[in-house]
Design an enzyme around this catalytic site. Structure first.
Site, mmCIF file in Angstrom:
data_model
loop_
_atom_site.group_PDB
_atom_site.id
_atom_site.type_symbol
_atom_site.label_atom_id
_atom_site.label_comp_id
_atom_site.label_asym_id
_atom_site.label_seq_id
_atom_site.Cartn_x
_atom_site.Cartn_y
_atom_site.Cartn_z
ATOM 1 N N PHE A 15 0.821 -1.218 0.000
ATOM 2 C CA PHE A 15 0.000 0.000 0.000
ATOM 3 C C PHE A 15 0.858 1.272 0.000
ATOM 4 O O PHE A 15 0.901 2.022 -0.986
ATOM 5 C CB PHE A 15 -0.942 -0.071 1.210
ATOM 6 C CG PHE A 15 -1.538 1.222 1.671
ATOM 7 C CD1 PHE A 15 -2.104 2.122 0.778
ATOM 8 C CD2 PHE A 15 -1.544 1.535 3.033
ATOM 9 C CE1 PHE A 15 -2.669 3.318 1.218
ATOM 10 C CE2 PHE A 15 -2.103 2.718 3.486
ATOM 11 C CZ PHE A 15 -2.657 3.613 2.579
ATOM 12 N N ILE A 16 1.593 1.506 1.079
ATOM 13 C CA ILE A 16 2.401 2.730 1.155
ATOM 14 C C ILE A 16 3.563 2.653 0.175
ATOM 15 O O ILE A 16 3.889 3.628 -0.505
ATOM 16 C CB ILE A 16 2.915 2.966 2.593
ATOM 17 C CG1 ILE A 16 1.742 3.103 3.577
ATOM 18 C CG2 ILE A 16 3.779 4.232 2.648
ATOM 19 C CD1 ILE A 16 2.167 3.176 5.046
ATOM 20 N N SER A 42 3.543 -11.559 -9.674
ATOM 21 C CA SER A 42 2.774 -10.364 -9.311
ATOM 22 C C SER A 42 3.678 -9.359 -8.616
ATOM 23 O O SER A 42 4.481 -9.733 -7.747
ATOM 24 C CB SER A 42 1.627 -10.750 -8.369
ATOM 25 O OG SER A 42 1.084 -9.595 -7.755
ATOM 26 N N LEU A 83 10.324 -0.611 3.991
ATOM 27 C CA LEU A 83 8.918 -0.697 4.377
ATOM 28 C C LEU A 83 8.418 -2.128 4.479
ATOM 29 O O LEU A 83 7.330 -2.356 5.015
ATOM 30 C CB LEU A 83 8.029 0.070 3.374
ATOM 31 C CG LEU A 83 8.063 1.591 3.432
ATOM 32 C CD1 LEU A 83 9.274 2.157 2.695
ATOM 33 C CD2 LEU A 83 6.793 2.177 2.830
ATOM 34 N N TYR A 151 2.819 -8.286 16.855
ATOM 35 C CA TYR A 151 3.221 -7.351 15.793
ATOM 36 C C TYR A 151 4.018 -6.187 16.362
ATOM 37 O O TYR A 151 5.140 -5.903 15.929
ATOM 38 C CB TYR A 151 1.994 -6.835 15.036
ATOM 39 C CG TYR A 151 2.277 -5.580 14.239
ATOM 40 C CD1 TYR A 151 3.154 -5.604 13.156
ATOM 41 C CD2 TYR A 151 1.682 -4.351 14.566
ATOM 42 C CE1 TYR A 151 3.441 -4.461 12.427
ATOM 43 C CE2 TYR A 151 1.953 -3.216 13.844
ATOM 44 C CZ TYR A 151 2.837 -3.257 12.784
ATOM 45 O OH TYR A 151 3.124 -2.119 12.064
ATOM 46 N N LEU A 275 -12.816 -8.214 17.743
ATOM 47 C CA LEU A 275 -12.276 -7.563 18.937
ATOM 48 C C LEU A 275 -10.892 -8.125 19.261
ATOM 49 O O LEU A 275 -10.673 -9.333 19.228
ATOM 50 C CB LEU A 275 -13.207 -7.782 20.139
ATOM 51 C CG LEU A 275 -14.592 -7.136 20.036
ATOM 52 C CD1 LEU A 275 -15.481 -7.641 21.178
ATOM 53 C CD2 LEU A 275 -14.496 -5.614 20.081
#
Length: 335
Positions: A15-16, A42, A83, A151, A275
């Site tokens: 994405f970024i 890809s 990144l 993470y 959640l």
């Protein structure tokens, strides 16, 4: 860093990274885009890059976890923007080992290659998640670090490795810490695309996790501008720099703003599976961005409530395009 420099972007297929690759090409840099090797050949979002940059960057397919491939990719580069990472928090709960390999070992591979090859500038990507729930706001770079998910724990470790290479070997590393980036191409595992894709698919009962936590959302153009000033400046070596909008808003209020932007009324349904475990949920994030302003002259162009609404409108416009929406599975929970 001169505009004729060669820059390696890891995670360029994401994405970024894809937005950053385009911006660097437009700014006159020679760009080597490091994408995750796969048998489909890809290049991720770079397969859909803007026509004005298509064919104007080099692609290197590899794996950030492999030190030999990383070093090979970095040969001939003056700078590296790192990144590449696994970033989904729910996925880190059941597959933490892959986060250690990708986020910690991958970062070590980048730092080691940069050191051995004499790279002149490394910009390492951190995340606001390393702060955990805010102990004070707005959050400055001096805020304590709290690994509230596997993470965030791996990102804390990667940040510390980056700083260690600066302190131990004088490697010119800048640690860029973007707050919650959003915009076109973002994965549906993130909350803003989750809301937009559900609305765009005709749903009016929007399934979300916790709606009370607050975030400091940063439009992707502002995040990309942050990386570029960090790359081009002589300042910031060994420093951590927040890139955030300095605007705090709850997830629930964000959903309502998106619904307004899309001209729809919605009802929010809290779904148990979405959640986070109680102690893992980051309740509050709000960036102090003074250091980025002082060091780099950076300030967000999509700041405050009005800037956020502009960014949301641009994001929604991209997602509602049927060609773009087709790539998302709005009917399932994307972890």
């Amino acid at each position: 860093m001169s505009t004729k420099s060669t820059v390696l972007v890891t995670g360029a297929d994401g994405f970024i990274g894809s937005h950053l690759t385009e911006a660097l090409v437009r700014a006159g840099h020679e760009v080597k885009a490091f994408v995750l090797y796969n048998s489909f050949n890809s290049w991720g979002w770079l397969d859909h890059c803007s026509p004005d940059v298509k064919g104007k960057f080099e692609v290197f397919a590899g794996d950030i976890r492999d030190p030999y491939g990383v070093k090979e990719a970095m040969k001939g580069c003056h700078a590296a923007l790192h990144l590449a990472a696994l970033i989904a928090i729910p996925y880190s709960y059941h597959s933490p080992d892959t986060y250690v390999d990708t986020n910690i070992k991958g970062t070590l591979n980048v730092l080691q290659a940069a050191r051995e090859l004499g790279v002149r500038r490394v910009v390492h990507t951190s995340t606001s998640e390393v702060y955990g729930t805010a102990q004070f706001v707005p959050i400055t770079e001096a805020h304590p670090l709290q690994g509230q998910s596997p993470y965030s724990a791996t990102k804390i470790a990667a940040d510390q490795l980056a700083h260690a290479f600066y302190a131990s070997f004088d490697l010119p590393v800048v640690i860029a810490r973007p707050f919650n980036t959003y915009g076109p191409r973002q994965s549906a595992r993130a909350v803003i695309p989750t809301i937009i894709t559900q609305i765009a698919s005709g749903t009016r009962q929007i399934k979300l996790g916790a709606v009370s936590p607050t975030r400091d959302f940063n439009y992707v153009k502002d995040t990309v501008a942050g990386f570029i000033v960090a790359l081009n400046s002589e300042a910031g070596c060994g420093e951590v720099i927040n890139f955030g909008s300095n605007f705090e808003i709850s997830i629930g209020d964000t959903a309502q703003l998106i619904a307004e932007a899309m001209g729809i009324e919605i009802e929010i349904i809290t779904e148990e599976t979405r959640l986070r475990p109680g102690n893992s949920e980051v309740e509050r994030l709000w960036a102090d961005n003074n250091k980025a302003r002082e060091l780099f002259g950076w300030s967000p162009q999509y700041a405050g409530r009005d800037g956020f609404k502009r960014g949301l409108a641009e994001t929604a416009e991209w997602f509602v395009n049927p060609e773009n929406l087709r790539g998302y599975k709005a009917d399932i929970y994307n972890i």
